[in-house]
Enzyme design. Structure first.
Site, short mmCIF file in Angstrom:
data_model
loop_
_atom_site.label_atom_id
_atom_site.label_comp_id
_atom_site.label_asym_id
_atom_site.label_seq_id
_atom_site.Cartn_x
_atom_site.Cartn_y
_atom_site.Cartn_z
N ASN A 149 28.88 42.82 32.12
CA ASN A 149 28.77 44.26 32.31
C ASN A 149 27.31 44.67 32.34
OD1 ASN A 149 29.62 46.88 32.61
ND2 ASN A 149 30.63 47.05 30.62
N CYS A 158 26.93 51.28 38.69
CA CYS A 158 27.43 49.92 38.44
C CYS A 158 27.52 49.12 39.73
CB CYS A 158 28.78 49.99 37.75
SG CYS A 158 30.03 50.89 38.70
N HIS A 182 35.09 50.69 38.35
CA HIS A 182 33.89 50.05 37.81
C HIS A 182 33.66 48.74 38.56
CE1 HIS A 182 30.72 49.60 34.98
NE2 HIS A 182 31.28 48.65 34.23
#
Length: 673
Positions: free
Chosen positions: A283, A114, A262
């Site tokens: 995302n 990520c 994240h």
């Protein structure tokens, strides 16, 4: 007493509610618990990609590392001092302000990358914004995963140090090094191999950042940074309930368990109808998660939003240069294009080549054999001079039957005009301009199409004339009987065309139904040469068989013998039966016994026979006096000429002798006297 009971029930509900979220796996029960809890203000959903997996497994989807870097000396030093000089609006969305520059949702797969996606995503957006959409590209997260040794590949990484990597090394395009989503290859930094070329072997062209920095509260600092320079990166803590987010404003629920860190891209902010503030974030778990890959998260409360806005990360991008010239230089790419990437020129119309220094027409440089469609010369930018027979801006047009190749009706609308007056027809069409259908290999204009008995009305479709049938009009009838039927033409002939019989011997009539002799009906007075009766097919019975015979009573008899018989007229050589019972001499013979003959129409006993220069020894056979043959006429003429010539020669010789003698005598006399 009632108050105590109510209080007890409330406490019991809270305990049950809290316990319901303490799950170790992503399950439907967990989703149902969230959606049934009135205190949860957002909607949860069950995702197939997470179903049945433990949160230990789902931790692989995370990877944003925080804490260590934000407390480092370098990190504290590299902080963006953002001072807002404009009013902060209630709502802002980067997708609305820069619609061409905000790149869409991606999917990191089963790799904790990520951090790489967030960094390269923010960089790609900011590069496009900074260059005013000139450099609108997608940067490769794969290269960052492979090569940034300050991070841990699929086991996580730091956003700030990713930006430092952009500054110090640079990163190529996604098309150069595509993302593989293979966590087995990139499990740690020791086996992540940093490549030196693109996947296809071409050289790397690296995009760089000019700076890397943190942004800290107040929240207006984040908002000003986003409004001014574009999206930023946020690191936050992920709890077990976040995986099930579907829509609404996410807030961590009581009882959810911490899974990991994240990193995501922050696009803007807004508030709902109740005044609840939130961030708009992107995302990288694919478009099936959340609101098409996007989510809202509470703004301004680190407990509810899992430290989402404790700090944010960004950097400034360096516009690319092309062959030593800045993107903003008016002479970059020879003034005929834009520098869209490192040493990458996008040429203006009419120019081509690596440096935009070669004239082009329709994007093809003048040195290319295909320029101007291969039918002309590119004499200047976007200016083709076409060869004979070709026209149009890029010499792509010609004519067929006087119609432009660009016209939809060219080649009768059934083909392509490839060169002047040359059509390439579609299947089922033919002739020079595709104006005819094709039936079984023959064009409609061919006289033999449809067996010559119909018209080709569509591809392999014959429209037959009356009396003909079959796919190619190859079948016909005679008197309604098929041509190959044994009974056609009354069984006495062949059906050679529609209602056209060719009769066998002894039959006649339209359908060969009538008996005939030599093609003449029995009722005709001339049948059997008028001397008999036709009693069967080509079978005559002569009325007077002593006088006439033969197949059709056409041969006379002499003494009861047919004229064609060698024994007729007593078998005498020079006689012929010329009529009933009438024997006469053959042509050329005369006399009572037909034993006299002539030569070339003159009786053999005549003095003038054989031109008087020979003897008639047989019919039309002369024996000439000079030993030659023929009628002796040419032989006689030749002998006469010869005699005259000989006499003339003798006379001439005598005259010369006399002249010579006279001359001698005169000479002698002159001497004497």
């Amino acid at each position: 007493m009632h108050k105590q009971i109510s209080l007890f029930l409330l406490v019991l509900f809270l305990l049950v509610s809290s316990a319901s979220f303490k799950h170790t796996h992503f399950t439907k029960d967990m989703i149902d618990s969230l959606n049934q809890d009135p205190s949860v203000k957002w909607e949860a959903a069950n995702y197939d990609q997470f179903a049945g997996k433990s949160f230990a497994e789902l931790r692989k989807l995370l990877g944003g590392k925080r804490g260590e870097e934000s407390s480092s000396e370098e990190a504290r030093y590299n902080t963006r001092d953002v001072k807002s000089t404009v009013a902060i609006p209630d709502t802002f969305d980067s997708r609305t302000k820069w619609p061409q520059c905000i790149h869409g949702i991606r999917n990191q797969g089963q790799c904790g990358s990520c951090w790489a996606f967030a960094t390269t995503g923010v960089f790609s957006d900011r590069l496009c914004i900074t260059t005013n959409n000139v450099s609108n590209v997608v940067i490769s997260p794969e290269f960052l995963i492979e090569c940034d040794k300050t991070s841990f590949a699929c086991q996580g990484g730091y956003g700030y140090y990713s930006w430092k990597f952009f500054m110090n090394t640079g990163i190529p395009l996604e098309s150069c090094v595509p993302y593989t989503k293979d966590s087995l290859v990139y499990g740690n930094t020791t086996n992540a191999q940093c490549r030196s070329t693109c996947t296809d072997g071409s050289p790397l062209k690296l995009y760089k950042a000019a700076s890397a920095y943190y942004i800290y509260s107040p929240i207006t600092n984040y908002q000003t940074e986003i409004m001014t320079n574009g999206p930023v990166e946020a690191d936050f803590d992920v709890y077990s309930d976040f995986y099930s987010y579907k829509s609404g404003i996410y807030q961590k629920t009581a009882g959810s368990t911490y899974v990991g860190g994240h990193a995501v891209k922050v696009l803007g902010w807004a508030s709902d109808s109740n005044g609840t503030p939130y961030w708009i974030a992107q995302n990288q778990w694919g478009t099936s998660w959340g609101m098409g890959g996007y989510f809202y998260i509470y703004r301004g409360n680190s407990t509810l939003n899992c430290k989402f806005d404790n700090y944010m990360i960004a950097g400034t991008v360096s516009p690319p240069t092309c062959y030593g010239k800045a993107q903003s230089d008016s002479s970059v790419c020879n003034g005929h294009g834009q520098c869209v990437g490192p040493d990458t020129c996008s040429c203006s119309s009419g120019w081509g080549g690596t440096y935009c220094n070669i004239t082009s027409c329709n994007g093809i440089v003048l040195t290319d054999s295909s320029v101007c469609s291969g039918h002309g010369q590119c004499v200047s930018a976007e200016n083709c001079v076409c060869n004979s027979g070709w026209s149009g801006t890029y010499c792509a047009e010609t004519t067929c039957n006087g119609i432009s190749s660009a016209n939809s009706s060219v080649c009768s609308g059934h083909g392509t005009c490839t060169t002047k007056d040359t059509c390439t027809c579609k299947t089922g069409y033919g002739d020079q301009y595709c104006q005819s259908f094709i039936c079984y290999g023959l064009t409609g204009s061919n006289a033999a199409v449809c067996s010559g008995h119909g018209t080709c009305s569509a591809y392999n479709t014959c429209k037959c004339n009356t009396g003909y049938s079959g796919s190619q009009c190859q079948n016909y009838t005679c008197n309604a009987i098929a041509q190959n039927n044994a009974n056609v033409c009354s069984g006495h002939g062949s059906c050679v065309d529609y209602n056209t019989c060719k009769c066998s011997g002894g039959y006649t009539g339209t359908y060969c139904s009538q008996v005939a002799c030599n093609g003449i009906l029995p009722t005709d007075s001339s049948v059997c040469s008028g001397r008999g009766k036709c009693v069967g097919p080509n079978n005559c019975t002569c009325t007077n068989s002593t006088q006439y015979g033969g197949e059709f009573c056409q041969v006379p008899k002499c003494g009861g013998i047919l004229a064609t018989d060698s024994s007729v007229c007593g078998g005498k050589t020079n006689y012929v039966c010329s009529g009933v019972n009438t024997c006469t001499c053959k042509t050329g013979y005369t006399g009572a016994n037909c034993n006299s003959f002539s030569c070339f129409g003159i009786d053999s006993n005549s003095t003038s026979v054989c031109a008087g220069s020979g003897k008639c020894v047989a019919l039309d056979t002369c024996q000439c006096t000079d030993g030659t043959s023929g009628n002796c006429t040419s032989s006689t003429s030749t002998d006469s000429s010869t005699r005259q010539s000989h006499a003339s020669n003798q006379y001439g010789q005598t005259m010369w002798i006399q002249i010579v003698l006279c001359t001698v005598l005169l000479w002698i006399g002159a001497i004497v006297f």
